[in-house]
Design a protein around this motif. Sequence first.
Motif, PDB file in Angstrom:
ATOM      1  N   HIS A  70      43.122  34.312  32.620  1.00 20.33           N
ATOM      2  CA  HIS A  70      43.513  33.681  33.886  1.00 20.33           C
ATOM      3  C   HIS A  70      42.476  34.009  34.939  1.00 20.33           C
ATOM      4  CE1 HIS A  70      44.971  37.787  34.040  1.00 20.33           C
ATOM      5  NE2 HIS A  70      44.995  37.697  35.362  1.00 20.33           N
ATOM      6  N   ILE A  98      36.380  36.117  42.417  1.00 20.03           N
ATOM      7  CA  ILE A  98      37.313  35.647  41.398  1.00 20.03           C
ATOM      8  C   ILE A  98      36.559  35.411  40.102  1.00 20.03           C
ATOM      9  CG2 ILE A  98      39.118  34.623  42.851  1.00 20.03           C
ATOM     10  CD1 ILE A  98      37.651  31.900  42.437  1.00 20.03           C
ATOM     11  N   GLY A  99      37.283  35.552  39.003  1.00 18.31           N
ATOM     12  CA  GLY A  99      36.668  35.336  37.697  1.00 18.31           C
ATOM     13  C   GLY A  99      37.759  35.335  36.651  1.00 18.31           C
ATOM     14  N   ALA A 100      37.341  35.229  35.389  1.00 21.41           N
ATOM     15  CA  ALA A 100      38.319  35.192  34.308  1.00 21.41           C
ATOM     16  C   ALA A 100      38.686  36.619  33.901  1.00 21.41           C
ATOM     17  CB  ALA A 100      37.748  34.427  33.126  1.00 21.41           C
ATOM     18  N   ASN A 101      39.966  36.935  33.945  1.00 17.90           N
ATOM     19  CA  ASN A 101      40.454  38.243  33.508  1.00 17.90           C
ATOM     20  C   ASN A 101      41.210  38.101  32.195  1.00 17.90           C
ATOM     21  OD1 ASN A 101      39.462  39.235  35.885  1.00 17.90           O
ATOM     22  ND2 ASN A 101      41.467  39.598  36.832  1.00 17.90           N
ATOM     23  N   ASP A 102      41.223  39.187  31.425  1.00 20.91           N
ATOM     24  CA  ASP A 102      41.896  39.233  30.123  1.00 20.91           C
ATOM     25  C   ASP A 102      41.334  38.173  29.177  1.00 20.91           C
ATOM     26  OD1 ASP A 102      43.920  41.482  30.222  1.00 20.91           O
ATOM     27  OD2 ASP A 102      44.352  40.440  32.100  1.00 20.91           O
ATOM     28  N   ALA A 115      41.473  35.367  38.427  1.00 22.44           N
ATOM     29  CA  ALA A 115      42.017  36.286  39.430  1.00 22.44           C
ATOM     30  C   ALA A 115      40.903  37.204  39.911  1.00 22.44           C
ATOM     31  CB  ALA A 115      43.165  37.091  38.847  1.00 22.44           C
TER      32      ALA A 115
END
Lengths: 166, 581
Positions: free
Chosen positions: B178, B168-172, B180
Motif C-alpha cells: 500500500h 510517500i511510497g510503497a510499504n509492505d 503510505a
Amino acid sequence: MKKPISKIPFNGTPEQEAKLKAAIERSNGNKSELIYIMQQAQDIYGYLPYEVQVMIAEGMDVPLEKVYGVATFYSQFALSPKGKNAISVCLGTACYVKGSKAVMDKFSSELGIEPGQCTADGEFSLESCRCVGACGLAPVCVVNDDVYGKVTPEKVVEIIAKYKSK
Amino acid sequence: MENINVKVNGVSVSVPAGSTALTAARTAGVEIPTLCYLKDINEIGACRICVVEASKARGLVAACVYPVSDGEEITTNSPKLIESRKMTLELLLSNHKKKCLTCVRSENCELQKLCKEYGVEFDDRFEGAMNKYDIDRSASHMYRDNEKCILCRRCSAACEKLQAVSVIGANDRGFDTHIASPFEMPLGSVACVSCGQCINVCPTGALSERDDTQKVFDALSDPTKHVIVQTAPSVRVGLGEEFGYPIGSIVTGKLVTALRRLGFDKVFDTNFSADLTIMEEATEFVTRYTNKDHLPMFTSCSPGWIKFVEYYYPEFIPNLSTCKSPQGMFGATAKTYYAEKEGIDPQDIFVVSVMPCTAKKFEAERIDHSAVKGLPDIDVVITVRELARMIRKAGILFRDLPDGEYDSPFGLGSGAGTIFGATGGVMEAALRTAVKAVTGKDAECLDFLDVRGTQGIKEATYDLNGNIIRVAVASGISNAKKLLEMIKSGEKEYDFVEIMACPGGCVNGGGQPIQPASVRNNVDIRATRAAGLYQDDLNLPVRLSHENPDIKRVYDEYFGTPNSHKSHEILHTGYTVRKKY
C-alpha cells in the motif's frame, strides 16, 4: 502480512551508533549499498526501529520512506526486537495442516503480541517460519535452540512457563 | 539518432531507434491505453493495461517499456489483447472500493473510463479478500483513501522525481502493499510540502484535496458575514478546463460572474495583491542587494517551497523574502485597510481564496503573523477544482455566463501580477519594477524572455546602470534542490532567485483541474496554460505593478511607502524551522 511496528522504547548504545556510522562511512556515499547497510544495522541492533532507519536515511542521504519500503518488503528485516526468548512457529505446509495456526494463535493470545512483535518486557518475541525440517513431528515450534514437536494449543502454556524468568 | 522501421497494426512508421512500442504506436496514429505510465516520471510497465503483441517477443509485452526493433510488427488491438486488458481491469476491480457514485473523481477517473471503453460488464467477476484501510485525513490539504488505490505508483513517482521529497511510497509487499509514509505515519506528521502534485497524477479517487466548499457555502448563507473572494492569477487559465474549454483558455470574465452569482459580496483579484507583493518584494530586494544582506534573496510566494525550506534547508530561511504571498497580502489588507475603509468589523469579514494550489490551504493555517491578532488573514482556501464543484452544485451554466468585472478597490491587477502564475513570472514582474527603482525609469522592453519557459532551471544577468544582477528561476522542488545545492557549494552565485514548488509554476499547481495521463503524456499543459497568462499580460492596459492605480491608492491611503513600518507589520511574515523526522 503487514509488518507490525514495535512500540518498545529504543535503547541503542553509543557503541552501536558508532558502529553503524562507521558502516555507513565505508559505503562512501554509494546509495546502491542501502540493503547491505540495512543488513549491517540489523546485525548491530537486532532489528530496524525508527531511530535506526532515520540514522540510515540521514547517513546515506536517501528518503526515510525508501528505507522503510525496503525494510517492510524483505522478510529478512525486522521492525521489532528479538526477545530474550525467540519463539518461532512453523507455518509450513505439513505443520499448517496439522494445526500450527491454532498453536500460533495461542502463543499470540498468551503473550499478547502479533507474529513479528516482541513483548513489552522484552522476554518473548514471536515469529513464523517455513519448515525446520522436522515435518514428522508436525506441528513444530522452536524456542531459542530448542525444538518442540507435536505441539498443541494446550502445550503452549507449559512451553511459555518454562522460559519465563523466575 | 538512427531511425528504424516498424509496423503498427499494419501501418509502416519510422521511429528513432530505442523507441517504445507506445511511442511507435502514437507515431502511427494509434493510442494504446495506459494506467501506470507517466512519461519521464513513471515508466515501470507494472499495470499491464498497455500490453501489445510484438513479433519479436514471446507473450504479451508492456508497450510503455518495450523497445521496438527494426522490422518488428506490433499489434495493439487484437481480440486477445482486448480480453487481456479487460481481465486486468476486472482484477483491479476485485480489490477496489467501487463507490463510484459518490467518488470525487467519478467521470474523471482513468479506471472508470477504461472499464467503460473495454466493456467491463461485471465489477465482481473476481471476488475475494479486499484490503481495509482507514482514510488518512491528517493533512490540512488532502486525504488518501487507499481502498481506491490501484498501486500504479504515479503519486510516489511524482513525490520522488518531481518534488524530491519522497514522503510517500510503497510499504509492505504482496497483497499488503500500500502507499503510505514511513512507519505508517499520517501524512500530516511527515515532511510533506503540501504541493498536491500526487493528487494531479492520481488516476482514481485515492488522493484528493480536502474539500472545503461547505465552509464557503455556510459563510455565504450567513447574513452576518461580509464574504469576499480573491482569485489567483492562474485560476483564469485553469478553470475553463473544468467546463470543456481547451487547455489555457482565459475565462476571467465568466469566473468573476460565476463568483458573483454564487453570492460573494465582493469579487477581487489576487493580481492586485501580486502587484502589492512586487512593490514590497522589489523594494526589499533593492535594499538587500545594496546592503549585501543575505543574498541571494529567494521569493516567498509558493507555500510548498516555503515549507520545503523550513523542513529541508532551514539554513536558507534568512535568505527568504519576508513578504507574505499574494494570497496572504490580500487577506491581510482586506482585514485592515479594507475593513477600515468600508467600516466593517474585521471579525465579520470572511475571506475566501480560490487557488491553483493545495499548499495554500496549509499557508492559510499559519496564523502567527496574521494582520489582526487572533484572526486568520484567510478564512478558507478552495482549489480550482472545488470552485468548479461549487459552480456545478449551484446550477450555474458557466459557458453561458456573461463576462463580469472585478470589484473595486482590489479589482485591478497589472500584467506583471497576472504572470505570477507561470514559472519566471514573479522574477519578471519584480525586474520590471526593480528597473524603475534602480534606474529611475522603466525598462524599454518589458518582456524578460530569459526567465520565461518551462525549463526546470533558468538563469540570466541584467545590468541596471552598472549594477549587475544575477538571477535564477527554478520550478519543481527537484530543480530547486539542485539549485540550492549549487548555491551551497559555491558553484553558483546569484542575487535574486525565484522558486515555485510545482513544475511550471502555479499553472501546473496541485489544485488545478486534473488532466488524465493520456493528455499529460502528450501535451505540455504547463506551457499551454502559461501561454494564456502571457497573452493576458499583453492584453492588460497596465503591465507594471507600480503603475497599477489600485496599488498607488492603497499606499497613498494606508501603507505610505513599500517596506514602511506599517507594511512590515501587515504584509510581511516570518518562518519556522521544522523537524524532518
